[in-house]
Design a protein around this motif. Structure first.
Motif, PDB file in Angstrom:
ATOM      1  N   THR A  20       0.834  -1.202   0.000  1.00  0.00           N
ATOM      2  CA  THR A  20       0.000   0.000   0.000  1.00  0.00           C
ATOM      3  C   THR A  20       0.870   1.254   0.000  1.00  0.00           C
ATOM      4  O   THR A  20       1.988   1.246   0.508  1.00  0.00           O
ATOM      5  CB  THR A  20      -0.934   0.052   1.230  1.00  0.00           C
ATOM      6  N   THR A  22       0.287   5.196   1.065  1.00  0.00           N
ATOM      7  CA  THR A  22      -0.622   6.139   1.717  1.00  0.00           C
ATOM      8  C   THR A  22      -0.035   7.535   1.612  1.00  0.00           C
ATOM      9  O   THR A  22       1.130   7.763   1.926  1.00  0.00           O
ATOM     10  CB  THR A  22      -0.826   5.771   3.199  1.00  0.00           C
ATOM     11  N   THR A  24      -0.581  11.428   2.876  1.00  0.00           N
ATOM     12  CA  THR A  24      -1.232  12.214   3.934  1.00  0.00           C
ATOM     13  C   THR A  24      -0.772  13.665   3.818  1.00  0.00           C
ATOM     14  O   THR A  24       0.398  13.941   3.552  1.00  0.00           O
ATOM     15  CB  THR A  24      -0.837  11.671   5.323  1.00  0.00           C
ATOM     16  N   ASN A  30      -7.077  20.833   0.981  1.00  0.00           N
ATOM     17  CA  ASN A  30      -7.565  19.515   0.578  1.00  0.00           C
ATOM     18  C   ASN A  30      -8.720  19.086   1.461  1.00  0.00           C
ATOM     19  O   ASN A  30      -8.660  19.176   2.687  1.00  0.00           O
ATOM     20  CB  ASN A  30      -6.453  18.467   0.682  1.00  0.00           C
ATOM     21  N   THR A  32      -9.904  15.854   1.320  1.00  0.00           N
ATOM     22  CA  THR A  32      -9.422  14.544   1.768  1.00  0.00           C
ATOM     23  C   THR A  32      -7.970  14.712   2.164  1.00  0.00           C
ATOM     24  O   THR A  32      -7.155  15.180   1.368  1.00  0.00           O
ATOM     25  CB  THR A  32      -9.536  13.513   0.630  1.00  0.00           C
ATOM     26  N   THR A  34      -6.111  12.113   3.663  1.00  0.00           N
ATOM     27  CA  THR A  34      -5.401  10.833   3.589  1.00  0.00           C
ATOM     28  C   THR A  34      -6.021   9.993   2.483  1.00  0.00           C
ATOM     29  O   THR A  34      -7.246   9.895   2.399  1.00  0.00           O
ATOM     30  CB  THR A  34      -5.484  10.058   4.928  1.00  0.00           C
ATOM     31  N   ALA A  35      -5.192   9.397   1.657  1.00  0.00           N
ATOM     32  CA  ALA A  35      -5.655   8.495   0.606  1.00  0.00           C
ATOM     33  C   ALA A  35      -4.669   7.342   0.502  1.00  0.00           C
ATOM     34  O   ALA A  35      -3.468   7.511   0.714  1.00  0.00           O
ATOM     35  CB  ALA A  35      -5.763   9.217  -0.728  1.00  0.00           C
ATOM     36  N   THR A  36      -5.210   6.162   0.204  1.00  0.00           N
ATOM     37  CA  THR A  36      -4.371   4.963   0.113  1.00  0.00           C
ATOM     38  C   THR A  36      -4.658   4.223  -1.186  1.00  0.00           C
ATOM     39  O   THR A  36      -5.816   4.057  -1.569  1.00  0.00           O
ATOM     40  CB  THR A  36      -4.652   4.016   1.309  1.00  0.00           C
ATOM     41  N   GLY A  37      -3.614   3.784  -1.847  1.00  0.00           N
ATOM     42  CA  GLY A  37      -3.717   2.926  -3.029  1.00  0.00           C
ATOM     43  C   GLY A  37      -3.077   1.589  -2.708  1.00  0.00           C
ATOM     44  O   GLY A  37      -2.130   1.513  -1.937  1.00  0.00           O
TER      45      GLY A  37
END
Length: 112
Positions: A20, A22, A24, A30, A32, A34-37
């Motif tokens: 993953t 992430t 931040t 922004n 959002t 925090t986003a995670t792929g």
């Protein structure tokens, strides 16, 4: 921006793995923060044995037959195996040797 994560083959039979990334931020611009792929790594399984990683190696093992008295009908019994499962079929050539006289002390054929 594009980020790349190099994958390495570890020669271990294993289930699917994930990596993953992430991101931040505390920047107030922004919504959002925090986003995670997620990326998936599937094991490279063998063609003939899909339960085993194709890079797993093994040792060939042959047991000693012990000893028998020289008499008609006595049988020397050997076993051959791999030390562990591998990902593809393994071809094995069997030959006999030693100082026994072929045809006089033993037969010229192997039984399977």
């Amino acid at each position: 921006m594009v980020y790349k994560k190099r994958v390495r083959d570890d020669a271990i039979t294993e289930n699917e793995e994930t990596v993953t990334l992430t991101a931040t931020t505390t920047d107030g611009q922004n919504t959002t923060q925090t986003a995670t792929g997620t990326g998936k790594i599937t094991d490279d399984r063998g063609n003939d044995n899909p339960e085993v990683d194709e890079n797993v190696k093994a040792n060939i093992e042959v047991t000693d037959a012990g000893s028998v008295k020289e008499a008609d009908g006595e049988i020397l019994t050997y076993s051959e195996k791999l030390s562990n499962a591998v990902g593809s079929d393994v071809a094995v050539d069997l030959t006999t040797g030693g100082n026994a006289s072929k045809g006089d002390d033993d037969t010229n054929t192997l039984q399977y």
